[in-house]
Motif scaffolding. Structure first.
Motif, short mmCIF file in Angstrom:
data_model
loop_
_atom_site.label_atom_id
_atom_site.label_comp_id
_atom_site.label_asym_id
_atom_site.label_seq_id
_atom_site.Cartn_x
_atom_site.Cartn_y
_atom_site.Cartn_z
N PHE A 96 0.86 -1.19 0.00
CA PHE A 96 0.00 0.00 0.00
C PHE A 96 0.90 1.24 0.00
CE2 PHE A 96 -4.35 -1.44 0.82
CZ PHE A 96 -4.13 -2.78 1.13
N ILE A 97 0.62 2.16 -0.92
CA ILE A 97 1.33 3.44 -0.97
C ILE A 97 0.30 4.55 -0.85
CG2 ILE A 97 2.80 4.98 -2.33
CD1 ILE A 97 3.93 2.51 -3.75
N ASP A 98 0.42 5.38 0.17
CA ASP A 98 -0.49 6.52 0.31
C ASP A 98 0.23 7.79 -0.14
OD1 ASP A 98 -2.23 8.49 0.91
OD2 ASP A 98 -2.63 7.84 2.97
N ALA A 99 0.08 8.10 -1.43
CA ALA A 99 0.74 9.28 -2.01
C ALA A 99 -0.23 10.46 -2.09
CB ALA A 99 1.28 8.94 -3.39
N SER A 100 -1.32 10.37 -1.34
CA SER A 100 -2.40 11.36 -1.49
C SER A 100 -2.06 12.74 -0.95
CB SER A 100 -3.66 10.84 -0.79
OG SER A 100 -3.41 10.70 0.60
N ARG A 101 -1.01 12.83 -0.13
CA ARG A 101 -0.71 14.13 0.48
C ARG A 101 0.49 14.81 -0.15
NH1 ARG A 101 0.15 13.11 6.56
NH2 ARG A 101 1.56 11.55 5.67
N GLU A 102 1.06 14.20 -1.15
CA GLU A 102 2.30 14.75 -1.71
C GLU A 102 2.05 15.24 -3.13
OE1 GLU A 102 5.71 12.44 -0.86
OE2 GLU A 102 5.09 12.03 1.19
N PHE A 103 1.78 16.54 -3.23
CA PHE A 103 1.46 17.15 -4.52
C PHE A 103 1.60 18.66 -4.40
CE2 PHE A 103 -2.37 16.90 -1.97
CZ PHE A 103 -2.97 18.13 -2.14
N ALA A 104 1.45 19.36 -5.52
CA ALA A 104 1.44 20.82 -5.53
C ALA A 104 0.06 21.30 -5.98
CB ALA A 104 2.51 21.36 -6.47
N LYS A 105 -0.38 22.42 -5.41
CA LYS A 105 -1.68 22.97 -5.81
C LYS A 105 -1.46 24.04 -6.88
CE LYS A 105 -4.28 22.31 -1.53
NZ LYS A 105 -5.03 23.00 -0.44
N ASP A 106 -2.11 23.86 -8.03
CA ASP A 106 -2.13 24.90 -9.04
C ASP A 106 -3.49 25.58 -8.98
OD1 ASP A 106 0.44 24.46 -9.77
OD2 ASP A 106 -0.03 23.18 -11.48
N LYS A 107 -3.81 26.40 -9.97
CA LYS A 107 -5.03 27.20 -9.90
C LYS A 107 -6.29 26.33 -9.76
CE LYS A 107 -3.29 31.20 -12.43
NZ LYS A 107 -3.39 32.01 -13.68
N LYS A 108 -6.52 25.44 -10.72
CA LYS A 108 -7.72 24.62 -10.69
C LYS A 108 -7.43 23.17 -10.34
CE LYS A 108 -10.23 27.33 -14.16
NZ LYS A 108 -10.85 27.30 -15.52
N GLN A 109 -6.25 22.72 -10.70
CA GLN A 109 -5.91 21.32 -10.53
C GLN A 109 -4.75 21.17 -9.55
OE1 GLN A 109 -8.84 20.48 -12.84
NE2 GLN A 109 -7.54 18.74 -12.40
N ASN A 110 -4.69 20.00 -8.96
CA ASN A 110 -3.47 19.62 -8.26
C ASN A 110 -2.55 18.92 -9.25
OD1 ASN A 110 -4.47 20.60 -5.82
ND2 ASN A 110 -5.47 18.65 -5.34
#
Length: 539
Positions: A431-445
Motif C-alpha cells: 500500500f502506498i499513500d501518495a495522497s498528500r504529496e502534490f502541488a496545488k495549481d489554480k484549478k488542478q493539483n
C-alpha cells in the motif's frame, strides 16, 4: 528542436486556437485544429521522404513557379514513373499522399483565397482515409465537418473561414524549425489544453501525463523482480479504454525500441480517431499498432472475444484509465462470460471491476497490469467485496497506490492505481499513500516532477513500488492475513497510518504573546491619536 521549443510550439498553436475558436465551442474547434496538424505532419514527413528517395531528381525548389510545389512539378514531368515511385514510398514510409492534397498545396490555396480550398480538403481527407495507407484508416476525419454552418452559412463563407484557420496554423508552425517529430509533442500538448479547457465533458479522454508516466513506468518494470529495473522487452501492450492513446505512447516511450505491437480499444469515435492520429504523429507505423472502435465491456473486438483457451490473446503489459463508476447493464448470461465467471459480475451501478476483470483476463503469466480506478472499489461491499476476495486469495493484487484529489480534468475525486499480476511471488500487498504529496495549481493539483527544486512525487512512488519500501506514514507491505481480518477491505487508511500528532501548545507562551500584541496595539492607537490631533481632525 529543444524541449523548450516544443513547448513554445504547443503554446503558439494553443494561442491560435484560443483566438479562432470564438465562433464555436472547444470540442468542435479541437477537431479542426488537430486534423490540420495531423495533415501537416503526414505531409512534412512524406515530402522529406520523397526528397531522400528522389535524390538529385527532386525538383529544385528555387526554380518552381509561384504556388507550385516540388512534388507537383515532379509528378507533371514524370507521369510514367509515378506508379513505381508510390510503390517505393509505400515500402519506405507505408503511405502515399497525392501532391494536390499535401499541406504545402493546401496552404497555397489558403494564401491565394482559392475557392477550391474546401473541395480540395474534402477530397484530400477522403484520399488519406481510403487510399494513402495499405491498412485503411476509414473514418479518420469523420468528426471534421467541413460542411458545418459553424464555419459559415454559405460555401464561400466556409471556404473563407478555413483559409484563415489554415494560414494561422501555417504561420504558427513556420516560426519554428521543420522538425516533424516536434509536431507529435505539440499535438499532445493541444490535447491536454483542450481537455483542461473543456472540463468534465472533454476531459474524459485524457490521462494527465504525470499519472500516465506512473502507470507506464510500473508496467515497464520486470514483473517478477521489479528491482531489476526495466524488463527486456514487451511483445504486446493493451489499453482497452485508450482515449487519445497517450498511455500507450508513454509505455512505448519507456521501452524505446523494445516494444512489439500496440493495441488499443476506444468506444468514443472522436477519441478513437484522435488515438489513431496520435500514433502516426509519434512515428508509430500503421503496421505497428491497432486501435479498435468498440465497447470493451461488451467485448466487441473479435480479436479478443474468443473463448477457446488455445487461441487466447495475451499481453505482457496492460494499462487503463476507464470511465469511473460507469453504470452498465450486465445480462443474466454475463455471469458465464469467460472474463467474469471465476470472479463474479460487477454491480450495475459501477462497472469498475468489470473493466478490471476484462483487462486481467488477457494479462499474460509474466505480465503486469496497472489500472486507475476510484477509491470505492477498495471498500464497497456485495459483489465487489467478493471479487476483491477472489483476487486477493489468488495473490493477484500486487500493489495499491492512493493518489491526491483533483489530478484529473474530468473529476475532482481522489483515485487509486491497482497493480495486478498473475506471477505474484509476494504474500502481501504493498500500500502506498501518495495522497498528500502534490502541488496545488489554480484549478488542478499536480504531482511534482523535481523541477525548480521541488520534490519528485513520481520518482518517490516508482522507487517505493520498485523496491517495495516501507516508509513511515507513506507505504507498508500488508500480509493477506491482516487484510482478511479486515474482511478484504482495502481502504488505504486502514493500513497506512498518516495521522500526525498536533504540536503541543505552550499556553503560557501564547498568553504572553497575546499580552505583548495588546500592549503594542494600545501604543499604536495612542500614537495615531497624536497624529490626528496635530492634523486637527480630532480634539
Amino acid at each position: 528542436m529543444t524541449a523548450r521549443d516544443q513547448q513554445a510550439l504547443g503554446k503558439t498553436l494553443w494561442a491560435i486556437a484560443d483566438e479562432l475558436r470564438s465562433k464555436m465551442n472547444a470540442d468542435d474547434f479541437r477537431d479542426y485544429m488537430l486534423s490540420f496538424l495531423f495533415l501537416r505532419y503526414l505531409s512534412g514527413n512524406y515530402e522529406q521522404a520523397a526528397k531522400r528517395e528522389l535524390g538529385k531528381d527532386y525538383p529544385n525548389e528555387e526554380a518552381l513557379s509561384i504556388g507550385e510545389t516540388a512534388l507537383q512539378r515532379w509528378y507533371a514531368e514524370n507521369s510514367e514513373d509515378i506508379g513505381e515511385f508510390e510503390a517505393q514510398m509505400r515500402r519506405k514510409i507505408h503511405y502515399v499522399i497525392k501532391p494536390e492534397y499535401l499541406w504545402s498545396h493546401i496552404v497555397e490555396l489558403a494564401r491565394t483565397q482559392s475557392s477550391d480550398l474546401l473541395d480540395t480538403l474534402e477530397e484530400g481527407f477522403r484520399h488519406i482515409e481510403t487510399e494513402s495507407f495499405d491498412s485503411t484508416f476509414r473514418g479518420l476525419f469523420s468528426e471534421v465537418n467541413l460542411s458545418s454552418e459553424k464555419l459559415g452559412k454559405t460555401y464561400q463563407q466556409k471556404n473563407d473561414t478555413l483559409c484563415v484557420i489554415i494560414l494561422k496554423i501555417a504561420e504558427g508552425i513556420g516560426a519554428f524549425s521543420s522538425d516533424i517529430d516536434a509536431l507529435g509533442d505539440a499535438y499532445e500538448y493541444l490535447i491536454a489544453q483542450f481537455a483542461a479547457g473543456s472540463g468534465k465533458k472533454a476531459g474524459e479522454f485524457y490521462t494527465p501525463q504525470a499519472i500516465s508516466t506512473i502507470l507506464s513506468r510500473i508496467v515497464a518494470l520486470d514483473a517478477q523482480n521489479p528491482d531489476r529495473g526495466v524488463k527486456e522487452g514487451i511483445k504486446k501492450v493493451l489499453d482497452f479504454a485508450c482515449g487519445s492513446g497517450s498511455l500507450l505512447l508513454n509505455v512505448r516511450k519507456q521501452m524505446g525500441d523494445r516494444i512489439g505491437r500496440i493495441y488499443g480499444q476506444e468506444l468514443n469515435v472522436t477519441t478513437y480517431n484522435l488515438a489513431r492520429m496520435n500514433m502516426l504523429l509519434h512515428g508509430v507505423k500503421d503496421t505497428e499498432f491497432e486501435i479498435f472502435h468498440g465497447d470493451s465491456l461488451a467485448n466487441e473486438w473479435a480479436f479478443l472475444n474468443n473463448d477457446n483457451p488455445s487461441e487466447k490473446v495475451e499481453f505482457d503489459a496492460i494499462v487503463a484509465n476507464p470511465p469511473f463508476s460507469l453504470k452498465w447493464n450486465p445480462k443474466e448470461e454475463t455471469a458465464q462470460d469467460f472474463r467474469f465467471q471465476n470472479y463474479g459480475v460487477a454491480p450495475k451501478s459501477a462497472a469498475d471491476f468489470a473493466f478490471l476483470l476484462h483487462g486481467f483476463h488477457y494479462l499474460s503469466q509474466d505480465g503486469t497490469m496497472a489500472i486507475i480506478l476510484p477509491h470505492g472499489v477498495l471498500f464497497r461491499g456485495g459483489a465487489e467485496r467478493a471479487i476483491r476476495q477472489k483476487l486477493l486469495e489468488d495473490g493477484s493484487i500486487d500493489a495499491i497506490i492512493g493518489l491526491p484529489p483533483k489530478l484529473f480534468y474530468s473529476t475532482g475525486i481522489p483515485v487509486c492505481i491497482i497493480v495486478l499480476k498473475k506471477c505474484q511471488t509476494n504474500d502481501d500487498v504493498l500500500f502506498i499513500d501518495a495522497s498528500r504529496e502534490f502541488a496545488k495549481d489554480k484549478k488542478q493539483n499536480r504531482l511534482r516532477t523535481g523541477e525548480n527544486g521541488e520534490p519528485n512525487d513520481i520518482d518517490k512512488i516508482i522507487d517505493t513500488y520498485r523496491y517495495r519500501k516501507e516508509i513511515d506514514k507513506y507505504s507498508r507491505c500488508v500480509p493477506l492475513s491482516e487484510i482478511k481480518e479486515n474482511d478484504y477491505n482495502l481502504n488505504i487508511p486502514r493500513y497506512v497510518d498518516t495521522f500526525e500528532e498536533e504540536e503541543e501548545i505552550d499556553i503560557q507562551a501564547v498568553m504572553s504573546e497575546i499580552e505583548s500584541l495588546e500592549a503594542r496595539r494600545t501604543a499604536l492607537d495612542q500614537q495615531i491619536d497624536v497624529y490626528l490631533r496635530e492634523l486637527g481632525l480630532i480634539k
